[in-house]
Design a protein around this motif. Sequence first.
Motif, PDB file in Angstrom:
ATOM      1  N   CYS A  41       0.845  -1.197   0.000  1.00 29.54           N
ATOM      2  CA  CYS A  41       0.000   0.000   0.000  1.00 29.54           C
ATOM      3  C   CYS A  41       0.885   1.254   0.000  1.00 29.54           C
ATOM      4  O   CYS A  41       2.040   1.199   0.428  1.00 29.54           O
ATOM      5  N   CYS A  51       3.662   2.254   2.942  1.00 29.20           N
ATOM      6  CA  CYS A  51       3.970   1.095   3.796  1.00 29.20           C
ATOM      7  C   CYS A  51       5.482   0.913   3.920  1.00 29.20           C
ATOM      8  O   CYS A  51       6.198   0.937   2.934  1.00 29.20           O
ATOM      9  N   CYS A  56       1.962  -9.765   4.075  1.00 27.81           N
ATOM     10  CA  CYS A  56       1.984  -8.862   2.924  1.00 27.81           C
ATOM     11  C   CYS A  56       3.249  -9.016   2.097  1.00 27.81           C
ATOM     12  O   CYS A  56       3.246  -8.792   0.894  1.00 27.81           O
ATOM     13  N   CYS A 115       1.596   0.221   9.196  1.00 28.49           N
ATOM     14  CA  CYS A 115       0.596  -0.384   8.314  1.00 28.49           C
ATOM     15  C   CYS A 115      -0.531   0.645   8.179  1.00 28.49           C
ATOM     16  O   CYS A 115      -1.563   0.519   8.837  1.00 28.49           O
TER      17      CYS A 115
HETATM   18  S1  SF4 Z   1       1.493  -4.090   5.891  1.00 25.25           S
HETATM   19 FE1  SF4 Z   1      -0.407  -2.862   5.828  1.00 25.25          FE
HETATM   20  S2  SF4 Z   1       0.109  -1.050   4.613  1.00 25.25           S
HETATM   21 FE2  SF4 Z   1       1.699  -2.604   4.219  1.00 25.25          FE
HETATM   22  S3  SF4 Z   1       1.000  -3.667   2.361  1.00 25.25           S
HETATM   23 FE3  SF4 Z   1       0.235  -4.793   4.161  1.00 25.25          FE
HETATM   24  S4  SF4 Z   1      -1.840  -3.972   4.514  1.00 25.25           S
HETATM   25 FE4  SF4 Z   1      -0.775  -2.538   3.185  1.00 25.25          FE
END
Ligand code: SF4
Lengths: 250, 73
Positions: free
Chosen positions: A20, A23, A53, A214
Amino acid sequence: MKKLLYKMPESLSGKEFTYCPGCHHGIIHRLIAEVVDELGIREKTLVVAPIGCSVFAYQFFNMDGTIAAHGRAPAVATGMKRARPDLYVFTYQGDGDLAAIGTAEIMHAANRGEKITTIFVNNAIYGMTGGQMAPTTLLGMKTTTTPYGRSAENDGYPMHMCEFLKEAKGIAYLARTKVNTPQDVEKTKKAIKKAFLAQVKGIGFGLVEVLSTCPTNWGIDPISANKWLEEHMIPEYPLGVFIDKVGDEK
Amino acid sequence: MPKVKGYIEIDQERCKGCGLCINACPTKVIELSEGFNSKGYHPAEAKHLERCIACGFCYRMCPDVCITVYREE
Ligand code: SF4
Ligand SMILES: Cc1ncc(C[n+]2csc(CCOP(=O)(O)OP(=O)(O)O)c2C)c(N)n1
Ligand code: SF4
Ligand code: SF4
Ligand SMILES: [Mg+2]
């Protein structure tokens, strides 16, 4: 004449990150790549990506690698390193991966003094699955599974992995850092370099816990997330070097 | 006047408009552009390059590795 100062490191593949906006995973990837470039070990370095992620981390680094089952990256890295001690192996793991389902693997790999490196990205939440409570979630913090805020009585206390790990004799380098300011980014790079040097010099296990944002699951914009980290995560997770048997860089 | 003169390039197609570079730049070189990139973000734009001091703070904070920094010599 223009002199080049900073550009994308060679140890990144150039593939666009799937993270995102704002991030910190991306900053931390870049720092690992800069360190691997500076040590000149790209062709001998293997990445073990986690579940979370950063599951596609192995695509973002310009190096060989694999993905481990959730939490099992230190076990997979142990096998890789023992089979090929001439190579350098690192795991990249979130807090759900390392401090929840994978607690046993990280504790034992560290205690055995496996000559691997772990980059632990603590954003106090399960990012990938939509913002559930992690063991590292702060008291009072609202997540999808603690809608009224985490309570110690019901949900237990935030988990301090570095403080738990610091008694393990096999660890050569252990530190907690953050990347929410340019100065902290530089400090984190130095810590990551030491954690890799612990392996390169054959001393033992190296781990850097990087406090990370995040923005998406914290429900705030990236700049506010950097401030939130400072105000809320630092009091719970103080920065510091817990173990350093690496000494000077040279 | 700053003694060091810098120059940056931003890969606007990679950019996700997070604003972390803008927040980090001490001399306010960067702004979000009014246009969109193909991902639908307003990408960062080096609007006041004459102020750049080549400190690299924007590069350090960019999570998407969009920025290249040079020093003019
Ligand atoms: S850790 Fe949070 S901000 Fe980073 S990619 Fe994952 S959901 Fe998105
Ligand atoms: C065995 C198993 N259990 C549960 C899951 C679901 N799952 C996927 S990612 C994740 C948590 C990831 O959180 P974290 O490690 O903190 O990474 P982040 O996304 O925050 O970077 C969970 C529980 C899974 N994929 N496999
Ligand atoms: S190098 Fe420094 S002065 Fe130049 S744009 Fe980046 S942050 Fe601003
Ligand atoms: S930090 Fe990078 S991704 Fe974010 S706005 Fe600046 S150039 Fe774009
Ligand atoms: Mg997480």
